[in-house]
Design a protein around this motif. Structure first.
Motif, PDB file in Angstrom:
ATOM      1  N   ILE A  44       0.835  -1.214   0.000  1.00  0.00           N
ATOM      2  CA  ILE A  44       0.000   0.000   0.000  1.00  0.00           C
ATOM      3  C   ILE A  44       0.866   1.260   0.000  1.00  0.00           C
ATOM      4  CG2 ILE A  44      -1.672   1.319   1.385  1.00  0.00           C
ATOM      5  CD1 ILE A  44      -2.784  -1.441   2.322  1.00  0.00           C
ATOM      6  N   SER A  45       1.901   1.247   0.855  1.00  0.00           N
ATOM      7  CA  SER A  45       2.750   2.450   0.975  1.00  0.00           C
ATOM      8  C   SER A  45       3.525   2.718  -0.307  1.00  0.00           C
ATOM      9  CB  SER A  45       3.713   2.303   2.159  1.00  0.00           C
ATOM     10  OG  SER A  45       3.013   1.872   3.304  1.00  0.00           O
ATOM     11  N   GLU A  46       3.904   1.643  -1.026  1.00  0.00           N
ATOM     12  CA  GLU A  46       4.617   1.844  -2.304  1.00  0.00           C
ATOM     13  C   GLU A  46       3.681   2.461  -3.348  1.00  0.00           C
ATOM     14  OE1 GLU A  46       7.854   1.551  -3.214  1.00  0.00           O
ATOM     15  OE2 GLU A  46       8.530   0.838  -1.258  1.00  0.00           O
ATOM     16  N   LYS A  47       2.401   2.095  -3.265  1.00  0.00           N
ATOM     17  CA  LYS A  47       1.426   2.699  -4.197  1.00  0.00           C
ATOM     18  C   LYS A  47       1.302   4.196  -3.898  1.00  0.00           C
ATOM     19  CE  LYS A  47      -1.705  -1.182  -5.072  1.00  0.00           C
ATOM     20  NZ  LYS A  47      -3.034  -1.721  -4.790  1.00  0.00           N
ATOM     21  N   ILE A  48       1.255   4.513  -2.608  1.00  0.00           N
ATOM     22  CA  ILE A  48       1.146   5.931  -2.204  1.00  0.00           C
ATOM     23  C   ILE A  48       2.416   6.679  -2.646  1.00  0.00           C
ATOM     24  CG2 ILE A  48       0.913   7.520  -0.241  1.00  0.00           C
ATOM     25  CD1 ILE A  48      -0.644   5.287   1.234  1.00  0.00           C
ATOM     26  N   ARG A  49       3.571   6.006  -2.544  1.00  0.00           N
ATOM     27  CA  ARG A  49       4.837   6.629  -2.969  1.00  0.00           C
ATOM     28  C   ARG A  49       4.759   7.068  -4.438  1.00  0.00           C
ATOM     29  NH1 ARG A  49      10.491   6.348  -1.640  1.00  0.00           N
ATOM     30  NH2 ARG A  49      11.720   6.766  -3.490  1.00  0.00           N
ATOM     31  N   ARG A  50       4.201   6.165  -5.257  1.00  0.00           N
ATOM     32  CA  ARG A  50       4.124   6.479  -6.691  1.00  0.00           C
ATOM     33  C   ARG A  50       3.296   7.740  -6.927  1.00  0.00           C
ATOM     34  NH1 ARG A  50       4.469   0.901  -7.209  1.00  0.00           N
ATOM     35  NH2 ARG A  50       2.239   0.500  -7.312  1.00  0.00           N
ATOM     36  N   ILE A  51       2.187   7.862  -6.190  1.00  0.00           N
ATOM     37  CA  ILE A  51       1.338   9.065  -6.346  1.00  0.00           C
ATOM     38  C   ILE A  51       2.106  10.311  -5.899  1.00  0.00           C
ATOM     39  CG2 ILE A  51      -0.775  10.227  -5.540  1.00  0.00           C
ATOM     40  CD1 ILE A  51      -1.959   7.385  -5.031  1.00  0.00           C
ATOM     41  N   LEU A  52       2.816  10.184  -4.768  1.00  0.00           N
ATOM     42  CA  LEU A  52       3.508  11.343  -4.200  1.00  0.00           C
ATOM     43  C   LEU A  52       4.645  11.859  -5.080  1.00  0.00           C
ATOM     44  CD1 LEU A  52       3.558  10.307  -0.449  1.00  0.00           C
ATOM     45  CD2 LEU A  52       2.761  12.517  -1.315  1.00  0.00           C
ATOM     46  N   LEU A  53       5.385  10.923  -5.668  1.00  0.00           N
ATOM     47  CA  LEU A  53       6.591  11.351  -6.403  1.00  0.00           C
ATOM     48  C   LEU A  53       6.345  11.598  -7.889  1.00  0.00           C
ATOM     49  CD1 LEU A  53       9.361   9.209  -4.654  1.00  0.00           C
ATOM     50  CD2 LEU A  53       8.400  11.407  -4.011  1.00  0.00           C
ATOM     51  N   ASP A  54       5.191  11.166  -8.368  1.00  0.00           N
ATOM     52  CA  ASP A  54       4.853  11.314  -9.785  1.00  0.00           C
ATOM     53  C   ASP A  54       4.771  12.798 -10.174  1.00  0.00           C
ATOM     54  OD1 ASP A  54       3.826  11.169 -12.307  1.00  0.00           O
ATOM     55  OD2 ASP A  54       1.920  10.242 -11.731  1.00  0.00           O
ATOM     56  N   VAL A  55       5.528  13.183 -11.190  1.00  0.00           N
ATOM     57  CA  VAL A  55       5.455  14.587 -11.633  1.00  0.00           C
ATOM     58  C   VAL A  55       4.050  14.902 -12.170  1.00  0.00           C
ATOM     59  CG1 VAL A  55       7.917  14.966 -12.073  1.00  0.00           C
ATOM     60  CG2 VAL A  55       6.512  13.946 -13.840  1.00  0.00           C
ATOM     61  N   MET A  60      -1.020  18.965  -6.396  1.00  0.00           N
ATOM     62  CA  MET A  60      -1.424  18.367  -5.114  1.00  0.00           C
ATOM     63  C   MET A  60      -1.240  19.402  -4.002  1.00  0.00           C
ATOM     64  SD  MET A  60       0.233  15.075  -3.158  1.00  0.00           S
ATOM     65  CE  MET A  60      -0.163  13.868  -4.395  1.00  0.00           C
ATOM     66  N   GLY A  61      -2.250  19.562  -3.180  1.00  0.00           N
ATOM     67  CA  GLY A  61      -2.175  20.540  -2.091  1.00  0.00           C
ATOM     68  C   GLY A  61      -1.267  20.063  -0.964  1.00  0.00           C
ATOM     69  N   ASP A  62      -0.765  21.003  -0.165  1.00  0.00           N
ATOM     70  CA  ASP A  62       0.128  20.670   0.955  1.00  0.00           C
ATOM     71  C   ASP A  62      -0.551  19.728   1.954  1.00  0.00           C
ATOM     72  OD1 ASP A  62       2.009  22.348  -0.117  1.00  0.00           O
ATOM     73  OD2 ASP A  62       1.505  24.041   1.197  1.00  0.00           O
ATOM     74  N   GLU A  63      -1.864  19.943   2.138  1.00  0.00           N
ATOM     75  CA  GLU A  63      -2.589  19.119   3.114  1.00  0.00           C
ATOM     76  C   GLU A  63      -2.650  17.680   2.630  1.00  0.00           C
ATOM     77  OE1 GLU A  63      -3.745  21.836   1.647  1.00  0.00           O
ATOM     78  OE2 GLU A  63      -4.139  23.334   3.199  1.00  0.00           O
ATOM     79  N   CYS A  64      -3.008  17.526   1.343  1.00  0.00           N
ATOM     80  CA  CYS A  64      -3.122  16.190   0.754  1.00  0.00           C
ATOM     81  C   CYS A  64      -1.747  15.496   0.797  1.00  0.00           C
ATOM     82  CB  CYS A  64      -3.621  16.333  -0.683  1.00  0.00           C
ATOM     83  SG  CYS A  64      -3.641  14.802  -1.603  1.00  0.00           S
ATOM     84  N   GLU A  65      -0.714  16.241   0.422  1.00  0.00           N
ATOM     85  CA  GLU A  65       0.645  15.683   0.395  1.00  0.00           C
ATOM     86  C   GLU A  65       1.064  15.207   1.798  1.00  0.00           C
ATOM     87  OE1 GLU A  65       3.703  17.851  -1.908  1.00  0.00           O
ATOM     88  OE2 GLU A  65       4.899  17.797  -0.082  1.00  0.00           O
ATOM     89  N   THR A  66       0.814  16.040   2.790  1.00  0.00           N
ATOM     90  CA  THR A  66       1.211  15.695   4.163  1.00  0.00           C
ATOM     91  C   THR A  66       0.466  14.439   4.628  1.00  0.00           C
ATOM     92  OG1 THR A  66       1.542  18.039   4.593  1.00  0.00           O
ATOM     93  CG2 THR A  66       1.387  16.604   6.520  1.00  0.00           C
ATOM     94  N   LEU A  67      -0.831  14.414   4.345  1.00  0.00           N
ATOM     95  CA  LEU A  67      -1.623  13.259   4.800  1.00  0.00           C
ATOM     96  C   LEU A  67      -1.241  11.982   4.069  1.00  0.00           C
ATOM     97  CD1 LEU A  67      -5.055  15.053   5.213  1.00  0.00           C
ATOM     98  CD2 LEU A  67      -3.667  14.065   7.048  1.00  0.00           C
ATOM     99  N   LEU A  68      -0.851  12.094   2.803  1.00  0.00           N
ATOM    100  CA  LEU A  68      -0.435  10.888   2.069  1.00  0.00           C
ATOM    101  C   LEU A  68       0.883  10.344   2.630  1.00  0.00           C
ATOM    102  CD1 LEU A  68      -1.347  11.614  -1.675  1.00  0.00           C
ATOM    103  CD2 LEU A  68      -2.409   9.975  -0.128  1.00  0.00           C
ATOM    104  N   TYR A  69       1.822  11.238   2.961  1.00  0.00           N
ATOM    105  CA  TYR A  69       3.067  10.758   3.595  1.00  0.00           C
ATOM    106  C   TYR A  69       2.744  10.068   4.920  1.00  0.00           C
ATOM    107  CZ  TYR A  69       6.435  12.778   0.332  1.00  0.00           C
ATOM    108  OH  TYR A  69       7.194  13.039  -0.784  1.00  0.00           O
ATOM    109  N   MET A  70       1.803  10.653   5.662  1.00  0.00           N
ATOM    110  CA  MET A  70       1.424  10.065   6.955  1.00  0.00           C
ATOM    111  C   MET A  70       0.708   8.728   6.763  1.00  0.00           C
ATOM    112  SD  MET A  70       2.430  11.861   9.499  1.00  0.00           S
ATOM    113  CE  MET A  70       2.859  13.546   9.955  1.00  0.00           C
ATOM    114  N   ALA A  71      -0.110   8.648   5.723  1.00  0.00           N
ATOM    115  CA  ALA A  71      -0.851   7.405   5.466  1.00  0.00           C
ATOM    116  C   ALA A  71       0.123   6.279   5.115  1.00  0.00           C
ATOM    117  CB  ALA A  71      -1.850   7.624   4.332  1.00  0.00           C
ATOM    118  N   ALA A  72       1.096   6.588   4.271  1.00  0.00           N
ATOM    119  CA  ALA A  72       2.107   5.585   3.894  1.00  0.00           C
ATOM    120  C   ALA A  72       2.861   5.117   5.140  1.00  0.00           C
ATOM    121  CB  ALA A  72       3.071   6.187   2.874  1.00  0.00           C
TER     122      ALA A  72
END
Ligand code: TMP
Length: 216
Positions: free
Chosen positions: A56-67, A72-84
Protein backbone atom coordinates in the motif's frame (compact mmCIF):
# COMPACT_ATOMS: atom_id res chain seq x y z
CA UNK A 1 5.86 19.66 22.20
CA UNK A 2 8.29 16.79 21.71
CA UNK A 3 8.20 14.91 18.39
CA UNK A 4 8.30 11.59 20.17
CA UNK A 5 5.85 10.29 22.65
CA UNK A 6 8.01 7.49 24.01
CA UNK A 7 6.09 7.25 27.24
CA UNK A 8 3.01 5.87 25.47
CA UNK A 9 4.99 3.27 23.50
CA UNK A 10 4.73 -0.23 24.88
CA UNK A 11 8.10 -1.75 25.86
CA UNK A 12 9.90 -3.03 22.79
CA UNK A 13 13.10 -5.00 22.41
CA UNK A 14 14.35 -3.90 19.00
CA UNK A 15 16.20 -0.83 17.83
CA UNK A 16 14.91 1.73 15.40
CA UNK A 17 17.44 3.73 13.43
CA UNK A 18 16.50 6.28 10.79
CA UNK A 19 18.43 8.02 8.04
CA UNK A 20 17.51 11.50 6.94
CA UNK A 21 18.95 13.92 4.46
CA UNK A 22 18.36 16.48 1.81
CA UNK A 23 18.45 15.44 -1.86
CA UNK A 24 21.79 14.03 -3.03
CA UNK A 25 23.22 13.80 0.49
CA UNK A 26 24.68 10.30 0.04
CA UNK A 27 22.15 8.83 2.47
CA UNK A 28 21.32 5.75 0.35
CA UNK A 29 24.99 4.78 -0.06
CA UNK A 30 25.52 4.98 3.69
CA UNK A 31 22.44 2.88 4.44
CA UNK A 32 23.76 0.13 2.17
CA UNK A 33 27.14 0.19 3.93
CA UNK A 34 25.59 0.07 7.41
CA UNK A 35 23.26 -2.73 6.44
CA UNK A 36 26.18 -4.81 5.14
CA UNK A 37 28.17 -4.03 8.30
CA UNK A 38 25.37 -5.12 10.64
CA UNK A 39 24.56 -8.26 8.63
CA UNK A 40 28.22 -9.28 8.79
CA UNK A 41 27.98 -8.97 12.56
CA UNK A 42 25.06 -11.42 12.46
CA UNK A 43 22.42 -8.87 13.47
CA UNK A 44 18.76 -9.36 12.51
CA UNK A 45 18.33 -6.30 10.35
CA UNK A 46 15.29 -5.08 8.52
CA UNK A 47 15.75 -2.37 5.92
CA UNK A 48 12.84 -0.16 4.91
CA UNK A 49 12.22 3.04 3.03
CA UNK A 50 9.73 5.85 3.31
CA UNK A 51 7.44 6.52 1.67
CA UNK A 52 7.10 2.82 0.85
CA UNK A 53 8.03 -0.51 2.37
CA UNK A 54 4.60 -2.14 2.06
CA UNK A 55 2.40 -2.81 -0.95
CA UNK A 56 0.00 0.00 0.00
CA UNK A 57 2.75 2.45 0.98
CA UNK A 58 4.62 1.84 -2.30
CA UNK A 59 1.43 2.70 -4.20
CA UNK A 60 1.15 5.93 -2.20
CA UNK A 61 4.84 6.63 -2.97
CA UNK A 62 4.12 6.48 -6.69
CA UNK A 63 1.34 9.06 -6.35
CA UNK A 64 3.51 11.34 -4.20
CA UNK A 65 6.59 11.35 -6.40
CA UNK A 66 4.85 11.31 -9.78
CA UNK A 67 5.46 14.59 -11.63
CA UNK A 68 1.92 14.03 -12.97
CA UNK A 69 0.61 14.77 -9.45
CA UNK A 70 1.33 18.47 -9.99
CA UNK A 71 -1.22 20.62 -8.18
CA UNK A 72 -1.42 18.37 -5.11
CA UNK A 73 -2.18 20.54 -2.09
CA UNK A 74 0.13 20.67 0.95
CA UNK A 75 -2.59 19.12 3.11
CA UNK A 76 -3.12 16.19 0.75
CA UNK A 77 0.65 15.68 0.40
CA UNK A 78 1.21 15.70 4.16
CA UNK A 79 -1.62 13.26 4.80
CA UNK A 80 -0.43 10.89 2.07
CA UNK A 81 3.07 10.76 3.60
CA UNK A 82 1.42 10.07 6.96
CA UNK A 83 -0.85 7.41 5.47
CA UNK A 84 2.11 5.58 3.89
CA UNK A 85 3.90 5.78 7.25
CA UNK A 86 0.92 4.55 9.26
CA UNK A 87 0.69 1.42 7.11
CA UNK A 88 4.42 0.76 7.33
CA UNK A 89 4.38 1.14 11.12
CA UNK A 90 1.39 -1.16 11.55
CA UNK A 91 2.43 -3.82 9.06
CA UNK A 92 6.18 -3.91 9.54
CA UNK A 93 7.95 -1.58 11.96
CA UNK A 94 5.95 -2.24 15.12
CA UNK A 95 5.96 -6.07 14.73
CA UNK A 96 9.70 -6.12 13.87
CA UNK A 97 10.63 -4.03 16.90
CA UNK A 98 8.50 -6.26 19.09
CA UNK A 99 10.48 -9.26 17.80
CA UNK A 100 13.73 -7.54 18.76
CA UNK A 101 14.96 -6.71 15.28
CA UNK A 102 17.12 -3.78 14.26
CA UNK A 103 15.03 -1.69 11.90
CA UNK A 104 16.83 0.69 9.57
CA UNK A 105 14.53 3.13 7.85
CA UNK A 106 15.38 5.48 5.02
CA UNK A 107 13.41 8.55 6.22
CA UNK A 108 10.64 8.80 8.84
CA UNK A 109 8.61 11.51 10.58
CA UNK A 110 11.52 14.00 10.57
CA UNK A 111 11.20 14.09 6.77
CA UNK A 112 7.62 15.36 7.04
CA UNK A 113 8.68 17.98 9.58
CA UNK A 114 11.53 19.12 7.31
CA UNK A 115 9.84 18.94 3.87
CA UNK A 116 6.16 19.64 4.51
CA UNK A 117 6.70 21.60 7.74
CA UNK A 118 9.77 23.80 7.28
CA UNK A 119 9.80 23.47 3.48
CA UNK A 120 6.13 24.06 2.63
CA UNK A 121 4.93 25.81 5.77
CA UNK A 122 2.51 23.19 7.10
CA UNK A 123 2.01 23.62 10.86
CA UNK A 124 4.78 21.86 12.81
CA UNK A 125 2.50 21.32 15.79
CA UNK A 126 -0.10 19.70 13.57
CA UNK A 127 2.49 17.42 11.92
CA UNK A 128 3.66 16.31 15.36
CA UNK A 129 0.11 15.62 16.45
CA UNK A 130 -0.90 13.60 13.38
CA UNK A 131 2.58 12.06 13.39
CA UNK A 132 2.02 10.62 16.84
CA UNK A 133 -1.14 8.99 15.53
CA UNK A 134 0.49 7.59 12.37
CA UNK A 135 3.57 6.25 14.15
CA UNK A 136 1.72 4.99 17.24
CA UNK A 137 4.26 7.00 19.18
CA UNK A 138 7.20 4.99 17.85
CA UNK A 139 10.27 7.21 17.75
CA UNK A 140 13.74 6.39 16.40
CA UNK A 141 16.42 5.50 18.94
CA UNK A 142 19.00 7.11 16.68
CA UNK A 143 18.74 9.30 13.58
CA UNK A 144 21.48 10.27 11.15
CA UNK A 145 21.02 13.48 9.23
CA UNK A 146 23.34 13.68 6.24
CA UNK A 147 23.80 17.35 5.65
CA UNK A 148 24.81 18.88 2.35
CA UNK A 149 24.55 22.28 0.70
CA UNK A 150 21.19 22.25 -1.12
CA UNK A 151 22.60 23.30 -4.50
CA UNK A 152 25.48 20.80 -4.33
CA UNK A 153 23.06 18.00 -3.39
CA UNK A 154 20.67 18.74 -6.25
CA UNK A 155 23.59 18.77 -8.71
CA UNK A 156 24.46 15.21 -7.66
CA UNK A 157 21.12 13.85 -8.97
CA UNK A 158 21.85 12.39 -12.40
CA UNK A 159 18.45 10.79 -13.21
CA UNK A 160 15.14 12.56 -13.96
CA UNK A 161 14.03 14.48 -10.87
CA UNK A 162 10.79 13.47 -9.08
CA UNK A 163 8.00 15.88 -8.07
CA UNK A 164 9.68 16.89 -4.79
CA UNK A 165 13.21 17.09 -6.17
CA UNK A 166 11.97 19.41 -8.92
CA UNK A 167 11.10 22.12 -6.40
CA UNK A 168 13.02 25.41 -6.29
CA UNK A 169 16.39 25.73 -4.61
CA UNK A 170 14.87 28.03 -1.94
CA UNK A 171 12.51 25.19 -0.94
CA UNK A 172 15.40 22.74 -0.53
CA UNK A 173 17.32 25.32 1.49
CA UNK A 174 14.37 25.66 3.88
CA UNK A 175 14.22 21.85 4.19
CA UNK A 176 17.92 21.77 5.09
CA UNK A 177 17.57 24.54 7.68
CA UNK A 178 14.56 22.69 9.09
CA UNK A 179 16.59 19.54 9.57
CA UNK A 180 19.36 21.50 11.27
CA UNK A 181 16.78 23.05 13.62
CA UNK A 182 15.41 19.59 14.50
CA UNK A 183 18.95 18.36 15.17
CA UNK A 184 19.70 21.30 17.47
CA UNK A 185 16.52 20.52 19.42
CA UNK A 186 17.29 16.80 19.80
CA UNK A 187 21.09 16.44 19.76
CA UNK A 188 21.05 13.15 21.67
CA UNK A 189 18.97 11.45 18.98
CA UNK A 190 19.83 13.28 15.75
CA UNK A 191 23.46 13.12 14.66
CA UNK A 192 24.46 15.57 11.96
CA UNK A 193 26.96 14.10 9.51
CA UNK A 194 28.68 16.24 6.87
CA UNK A 195 27.56 14.72 3.56
CA UNK A 196 30.40 16.41 1.67
CA UNK A 197 33.00 14.20 3.41
CA UNK A 198 34.53 11.11 1.79
CA UNK A 199 32.13 8.11 1.74
CA UNK A 200 34.47 5.86 3.82
CA UNK A 201 35.03 8.60 6.37
CA UNK A 202 31.25 9.05 6.73
CA UNK A 203 30.77 5.30 7.10
CA UNK A 204 33.36 5.27 9.88
CA UNK A 205 31.53 8.02 11.78
CA UNK A 206 28.18 6.25 11.32
CA UNK A 207 29.66 2.96 12.54
CA UNK A 208 31.04 4.61 15.66
CA UNK A 209 27.57 5.87 16.60
CA UNK A 210 25.97 2.51 15.77
CA UNK A 211 28.56 0.57 17.78
CA UNK A 212 27.89 2.86 20.73
CA UNK A 213 24.16 2.24 20.56
CA UNK A 214 24.48 -1.52 20.00
CA UNK A 215 27.24 -1.97 22.54
CA UNK A 216 29.59 -3.52 19.93
P1 TMP B 1 13.75 9.47 -1.27
O1 TMP B 1 14.12 10.23 -2.54
O2 TMP B 1 14.74 9.63 -0.18
O3 TMP B 1 13.34 8.06 -1.52
O4 TMP B 1 12.44 10.22 -0.66
C1 TMP B 1 11.35 10.46 -1.43
C2 TMP B 1 11.04 11.95 -1.51
O5 TMP B 1 9.94 12.24 -0.63
C3 TMP B 1 12.16 12.90 -1.11
O6 TMP B 1 12.17 13.97 -2.05
C4 TMP B 1 11.75 13.43 0.22
C5 TMP B 1 10.25 13.35 0.18
N1 TMP B 1 9.58 13.17 1.48
C6 TMP B 1 8.77 14.18 1.97
O7 TMP B 1 8.65 15.24 1.35
N2 TMP B 1 8.12 13.96 3.15
C7 TMP B 1 8.21 12.79 3.84
O8 TMP B 1 7.59 12.64 4.91
C8 TMP B 1 9.05 11.74 3.31
C9 TMP B 1 9.16 10.44 4.03
C10 TMP B 1 9.71 11.98 2.13
Amino acid sequence: MAVCVKDIVPKRKGLFITFEGSEGSGKSTQIKLVRRYLEKKGARVLFLREPGGTKISEKIRRILLDVGSAGMGDECETLLYMAARAQLVKETIAPALKKGMIVLCDRFLDSTLAYQGYGSGVSIEWIKKIGGFATRGICPDLTFFFDIDAQEGLKRIQRAKDRIEQRALAYHERVRQGYLKLARREPARIKVIQGSKDKDEIHWIVRKHMDGLLGL
